[in-house]
Scaffold this motif. Structure first.
Motif, PDB file in Angstrom:
ATOM      1  N   ASN A 223      12.671  11.268  16.622  1.00 28.78           N
ATOM      2  CA  ASN A 223      12.476  12.382  17.379  1.00 28.78           C
ATOM      3  C   ASN A 223      13.679  11.965  19.063  1.00 28.78           C
ATOM      4  OD1 ASN A 223      10.451  10.872  18.622  1.00 28.78           O
ATOM      5  ND2 ASN A 223       8.643  11.736  17.532  1.00 28.78           N
ATOM      6  N   GLU A 224      12.812  12.245  19.797  1.00 32.45           N
ATOM      7  CA  GLU A 224      14.336  12.175  20.400  1.00 32.45           C
ATOM      8  C   GLU A 224      13.568  10.644  21.565  1.00 32.45           C
ATOM      9  OE1 GLU A 224      16.261  14.017  24.746  1.00 32.45           O
ATOM     10  OE2 GLU A 224      14.517  15.545  23.199  1.00 32.45           O
TER      11      GLU A 224
ATOM     12  N   HIS B  19      13.909   7.692  16.338  1.00 33.08           N
ATOM     13  CA  HIS B  19      14.719   7.844  15.855  1.00 33.08           C
ATOM     14  C   HIS B  19      14.670   6.358  14.867  1.00 33.08           C
ATOM     15  CE1 HIS B  19      17.057   8.278  18.759  1.00 33.08           C
ATOM     16  NE2 HIS B  19      18.140   8.096  17.691  1.00 33.08           N
TER      17      HIS B  19
ATOM     18  N   CYS C  30      21.528  13.968  19.087  1.00 30.05           N
ATOM     19  CA  CYS C  30      21.426  15.541  18.919  1.00 30.05           C
ATOM     20  C   CYS C  30      20.143  15.860  18.790  1.00 30.05           C
ATOM     21  CB  CYS C  30      22.336  16.004  18.606  1.00 30.05           C
ATOM     22  SG  CYS C  30      23.704  15.993  18.864  1.00 30.05           S
ATOM     23  N   PHE C  31      19.142  16.596  19.612  1.00 33.71           N
ATOM     24  CA  PHE C  31      17.815  16.319  19.431  1.00 33.71           C
ATOM     25  C   PHE C  31      17.076  17.581  19.196  1.00 33.71           C
ATOM     26  CE2 PHE C  31      18.299  12.033  20.858  1.00 33.71           C
ATOM     27  CZ  PHE C  31      17.298  11.521  19.791  1.00 33.71           C
TER      28      PHE C  31
ATOM     29  N   PRO D  31      16.517  14.192  14.391  1.00 35.06           N
ATOM     30  CA  PRO D  31      17.891  14.012  15.038  1.00 35.06           C
ATOM     31  C   PRO D  31      19.134  13.991  13.759  1.00 35.06           C
ATOM     32  CG  PRO D  31      16.290  12.679  14.871  1.00 35.06           C
ATOM     33  CD  PRO D  31      16.256  13.259  13.964  1.00 35.06           C
TER      34      PRO D  31
END
Length: 168
Positions: free
Chosen positions: A30-31, A34, A108-109, A114
């Motif tokens: 995740n943001e 990752h 990109c999230f 991702p």
């Protein structure tokens, strides 16, 4: 760069070339946290009435923790100009460095997993099944001995391809 969503049926790439020759990044997390790794083993096809990907991750890979924890992972395919970045992601551990920073790849999230802005093609996959490969199941002993001298057999994941993105 902008992506557009396409159906699996619209794919024009040869999957054998995509995975074995071009390589791919398997990414999960995740943001906040990752990790990604390069892979040249895997597959795509149809199973259980769904379009699926099959990936293989060795137990010592840091990415395994992320794939295990999350419900989704991405497969990103790049042009040849990113070969050095993919080589880096396949030889360095995310435990020891920030792969995004080191390679200049931009995550990109805004979806379920991702993926990378520079990818030319992305599969977003929802995990359906996992299983560890087992030594006793090898029918080709030579394949086992050649690929697993340290007996670090891969964990296999089958994921439903829920979205395909390509550069617009």
């Amino acid at each position: 760069m902008a992506f557009r969503e396409i159906s699996v049926e619209e794919l024009k790439d040869n999957p054998f070339t995509l995975i074995n020759k071009d390589w791919m990044l398997i990414t999960a997390g995740n943001e906040q946290s990752h990790n990604t790794m390069t892979a040249s083993w895997g597959g795509v096809g149809e199973l259980w009435g769904k379009y699926v990907s099959t990936i293989y991750v060795r137990p010592q890979r840091y990415t395994l923790e992320f794939v295990e924890r999350e419900d989704y992972y991405s497969l990103c395919f790049f042009g040849p100009e990113y070969r050095q970045a993919l080589n880096f992601c396949g030889t360095k551990s995310g435990r020891d460095c920030d792969k995004d920073k080191e390679t200049g790849l931009t995550p990109c999230f805004d979806d379920v997993a991702p993926y990378y802005e520079q990818a030319r093609l992305v599969f977003l996959c929802r995990k359906l099944y996992r299983q560890d490969l087992e030594e006793g199941c090898f029918l080709d002993r030579e394949a086992f001995e050649k690929n697993y001298p340290q007996k670090d057999l891969h964990r296999m994941f089958i994921g439903e391809i829920v979205k395909v993105l390509e550069q617009a």
